[in-house]
Design an enzyme around this catalytic site. Structure first.
Site, short mmCIF file in Angstrom:
data_model
loop_
_atom_site.label_atom_id
_atom_site.label_comp_id
_atom_site.label_asym_id
_atom_site.label_seq_id
_atom_site.Cartn_x
_atom_site.Cartn_y
_atom_site.Cartn_z
N ASP A 98 -3.53 7.70 4.76
CA ASP A 98 -3.14 6.30 4.95
C ASP A 98 -3.81 5.76 6.21
O ASP A 98 -4.16 6.53 7.12
CB ASP A 98 -1.61 6.23 5.08
CG ASP A 98 -1.08 4.81 4.95
OD1 ASP A 98 -1.85 3.93 4.52
OD2 ASP A 98 0.09 4.58 5.28
N GLU A 99 -3.97 4.45 6.29
CA GLU A 99 -4.58 3.79 7.46
C GLU A 99 -5.92 4.43 7.82
O GLU A 99 -6.21 4.72 8.98
CB GLU A 99 -3.63 3.85 8.66
CG GLU A 99 -2.25 3.28 8.42
CD GLU A 99 -2.22 1.75 8.33
OE1 GLU A 99 -3.30 1.13 8.34
OE2 GLU A 99 -1.12 1.19 8.26
N ARG A 119 1.66 -10.82 10.32
CA ARG A 119 3.02 -10.30 10.54
C ARG A 119 4.06 -11.34 10.11
O ARG A 119 5.22 -11.01 9.91
CB ARG A 119 3.27 -9.96 12.02
CG ARG A 119 2.39 -8.91 12.67
CD ARG A 119 2.26 -7.66 11.86
NE ARG A 119 1.06 -7.70 11.02
CZ ARG A 119 0.81 -6.89 10.02
NH1 ARG A 119 1.69 -5.98 9.68
NH2 ARG A 119 -0.30 -7.00 9.31
N LYS A 174 0.82 -1.21 0.00
CA LYS A 174 0.00 0.00 0.00
C LYS A 174 0.85 1.26 0.00
O LYS A 174 0.54 2.22 -0.70
CB LYS A 174 -0.96 0.00 1.18
CG LYS A 174 -0.32 0.14 2.55
CD LYS A 174 -1.37 0.17 3.64
CE LYS A 174 -0.73 0.30 5.01
NZ LYS A 174 -0.04 1.58 5.21
N THR A 175 1.94 1.27 0.78
CA THR A 175 2.78 2.47 0.82
C THR A 175 3.45 2.69 -0.54
O THR A 175 3.54 3.82 -1.02
CB THR A 175 3.85 2.34 1.92
OG1 THR A 175 3.20 2.09 3.18
CG2 THR A 175 4.68 3.61 2.02
N GLN A 192 -7.96 -4.70 9.39
CA GLN A 192 -6.87 -4.37 10.30
C GLN A 192 -7.22 -3.20 11.21
O GLN A 192 -6.33 -2.52 11.73
CB GLN A 192 -5.60 -4.07 9.51
CG GLN A 192 -5.08 -5.26 8.71
CD GLN A 192 -3.75 -4.98 8.05
OE1 GLN A 192 -2.71 -4.97 8.70
NE2 GLN A 192 -3.78 -4.74 6.74
#
Length: 744
Positions: free
Chosen positions: A230-231, A616, A41-42, A261
């Site tokens: 973002d997020e 993770r 995503k980044t 998330q």
């Protein structure tokens, strides 16, 4: 890579997968990018910004990208440097940093005076302690942290004291509604009188500024025509409203997030912000990033199977780019101590196979679970770094020196003065301070002004010279603040405040604190090398670092080797990745937590938290539970987490040796990993046998030096060393692997 027909021929877009390229090519209007864990995503967000500049001709100075942590913002800026010409003109920051910037420029429109300070958590508590004794319904035994929690929640939801007054609930966090509202009202009045704002105000005051002064909003919109968040699943109501106002004119908003998330409800995050995005912006384009580049297919399959049990989500299925990889392993230990030993055994085993300790992490639901894990690791000399304790800027000595600095640049900061007037002691006792505060209150001045006039105005019966001397010291510091760069100024404060003499009286602990102050000066020096600004600007950044970052340096990790296992809560693990992950305590009451069972939506949030933990893991994943666990001083039997049932046959149940067994077998009680006493019997392990054979104190025989006694043990596996005292030759440090020692 061949791009879709509707995409331009672009060297940038050709470096992305088709879904990423579609999102990066978005030009104007609202857009929602659903970005699953490990889906890049980044990368997509940065490439979209670069594409806006290179292909669509957008000026870098008209682009704003907002995220939640300084770490994430710094990562975005670093990536942008290597990809975008003019990246230094991009506005990339956290929500709160953006608020600071806007309020510093335009805050006077809503009554904020120049030089206002930002109160941190401790400053808020000090102010609340002073206020709460004056309000009916708020007793002296009231926990000021409860009051701060009321204020934080109110601000994250854009509620005023009047809104609390009108609440239908008779009690707010156990406090009578009217009392809670009055605390809020008086707190705001005192804060305003001291020319201060708190962390929550950085958003709420910016929202108020935009609502009350449309001309300011228009000017900021000129600077931020293309906005990225973002997020987005982690935004609260105040952040949502700030974003809505910013995009209300041009509507060029692209948000990136993943409802699966969303794990910060306890901080005010509202998952509905992302779930309702298409209702808020009916013309929004939606892009799905479903290719996962992080986890193996087996790990990802487990995550998909778990999260599909949630109803509050936007449908997606992550697809692994990697192959199947290792089976996911689940172990049910006899109790919490055996669980810790199982983890220690496998960490040592994997380290012996060539993995670094830093490649491995142990995740848990609550910080209290770390104790037993720490003990198991310590017994076999596995180095561990704990994330989630005090950050650098939260340490007492750091906060004290920064309080001196704050008072030097803002003489009205009574909270800072009260913090440091007795550090070191200056002969200004509680009674004298109360008299000074009373005079300041009656005369409408700051506490520092009262100190300066203590002698001439007969404020004190005796000892008036002491506060006058303190006021002179602060005047000297104010002059230094005007003339020195941040680093030299903080060195001046440390040396002239008398603080070093105070620390010298604290022995070894004082020495450690002095080293921390040296590091504070270093931090200011480094800040000046990459930023243009005054000590006031540095304090702004320090306040943001202290309050916003999710990943914090934990529990004095200064002596931990670089190669160490990471221990942290599932919440702290968000945004990170490790080749090997252990998730411990997969039991009812822990994961999901007891509190979640009683809260609406609680089970779904806990399932998302488990999902975050699973994703993770890059290559290997271990899940553990204990049949018996000590709680409140008693050992009780436990029940496996309901989430394990939802995973079906997605994992292999194993005994302590790693042998696959029946998940439902009662014979699990016969197994107890005890790496400390039976390590030499472990089957098919790496060289860990000798590494766990010595604890110190054993008598041994060496073929050359004869009999001796083990004094100390260090290292693990092939690198383990023992220090042995031999009467014939004295102390010798020996590498166990080659020493050929025999226990006697």
């Amino acid at each position: 890579m061949t791009l879709a027909p509707d995409l331009p021929d672009s060297p940038l877009l050709s470096q992305l997968n088709p879904n990423q390229a579609q999102a990066a090519n978005h030009y104007t209007g609202p857009a929602l990018v659903i970005a699953g864990a490990g889906s890049g995503k980044t990368r997509t967000l940065i490439y979209r910004i670069a594409h806006l500049i290179n292909h669509y001709g957008v000026d870098p100075g008209e682009i704003l990208a907002v995220t939640f942590t300084n770490k994430a913002a710094a990562e975005m800026r670093e990536r942008a440097k290597h990809l975008i010409h003019g990246a230094d003109r991009l506005w990339m920051s956290t929500f709160h940093s953006a608020g600071v910037r806007i309020l510093r420029a335009y805050g006077e429109h809503i009554g904020l005076r120049r030089g206002f300070v930002i109160y941190d958590d401790d400053d808020q508590l000090d102010l609340l302690k002073e206020i709460m004794g004056t309000i009916p319904g708020v007793g002296p035994d009231t926990n000021p942290r409860v009051l701060r929690g009321i204020l934080d929640r109110a601000k994250s939801n854009l509620l005023t004291p009047g809104d609390l007054d009108r609440s239908p609930e008779p009690f707010i966090s156990g406090l009578p509604r009217a009392a809670a509202a009055e605390v809020y009202r008086r707190y705001e009045a005192r804060k305003k009188g001291q020319n201060a704002i708190d962390f929550g105000d950085l958003i709420t005051e910016t929202v108020r500024l935009f609502r009350e002064v449309p001309g300011v909003l228009d000017r900021v919109q000129d600077r931020a025509r293309f906005i990225h968040v973002d997020e987005y699943q982690d935004t609260n109501k105040a952040q949502y409203e700030l974003t809505r106002l910013l995009v209300s004119r041009d509507r060029n908003l692209l948000v990136v997030g993943d409802p699966d998330q969303s794990i910060y409800k306890f901080r005010g995050a509202d998952i509905q912000n992302i779930l309702d995005f298409q209702k808020d912006y009916p013309d929004a384009k939606v892009y799905m990033l479903e290719h996962n580049y992080r986890s193996s297919a087996r790990v990802l399959g487990l995550a998909n199977k778990l999260i599909e049990n949630n109803s509050e989500r936007l449908e997606k299925t992550l697809r692994a780019v990697k192959e199947d990889g290792h089976p996911v392993m689940f172990h049910r230990a006899t109790d919490h101590r055996a669980e810790g030993d199982f983890v220690a055994e496998w960490l040592t085993r994997l380290h012996g196979e060539g993995l670094k300790f830093t490649d491995m992490a142990v995740l848990y639901r609550t910080n209290a679970q770390s104790r037993v894990i720490e003990e198991s690791l310590r017994r076999v000399q596995i180095p561990a770094k704990i994330v989630g304790g005090l950050s650098f800027y939260d340490r007492r000595e750091i906060k004290d020196i920064l309080a001196y600095a704050r008072l030097a640049i803002n003489p009205e900061d009574d909270v800072a003065l009260r913090r440091i007037v007795g550090r070191p002691k200056r002969g200004i006792g509680d009674t004298a301070l109360e008299r000074l505060m009373e005079w300041a209150r009656i005369n409408g001045t700051s506490l520092l002004t009262a100190c300066a006039h203590a002698q001439e105005r007969n404020i004190l019966d005796r000892g008036a010279q002491k506060p006058v001397e303190f006021a002179k010291l602060m005047h000297e510091m104010s002059e230094a603040a005007d003339n020195y760069e941040p680093g030299p100024f903080l060195r001046f404060v440390v040396e002239h405040s008398g603080y070093l003499d105070l620390l010298r009286q604290e022995g070894q602990e004082g020495q450690v604190r002095m080293e921390n102050l040296d590091e504070l000066v270093n931090a200011a020096e480094e800040w000046s090398q990459s930023n243009e600004g005054t000590i006031a600007d540095f304090l702004d950044d320090a306040a943001l670092l202290s309050s916003v970052d999710d990943m914090r340096a934990g529990r004095e990790n200064r002596d931990v080797p670089e190669d160490a296992v990471t221990l942290m809560t599932l919440h702290n693990a968000k945004g990170l990745e490790f080749p090997v992950v252990f998730i411990v305590g997969t039991e009812e009451g822990l994961l999901p937590s007891k509190n979640a069972l009683q809260e609406p939506g609680g089970i779904e949030e806990e399932r998302r938290l488990f999902y975050v933990g699973i994703t993770r893991a890059m290559d290997r994943l271990f899940l553990t539970a204990a049949q018996n666990r000590m709680q409140y001083g008693k050992t009780n039997s436990t029940e496996d987490s309901r989430f394990l049932e939802e995973l079906g046959d997605g994992f292999d149940a194993v005994d302590p040796y790693g042998q696959v067994i029946d998940y439902r077998a009662k014979t699990w009680r016969e197994f107890r990993p005890d790496v400390l006493t039976r390590a030499s019997a472990v089957k098919n392990t790496s060289p860990m046998t000798e590494g766990m054979a010595y604890r110190g104190g054993e008598k041994v025989r060496h073929p050359k030096f004869g009999e001796g006694q083990v004094l100390a043990v260090a290292g693990v596996g092939d690198r383990q060393e023992v220090t042995v005292h031999f009467p014939t030759v004295g102390a010798k440090k020996l590498l166990v692997k080659f020493a050929n020692l025999t226990k006697m």
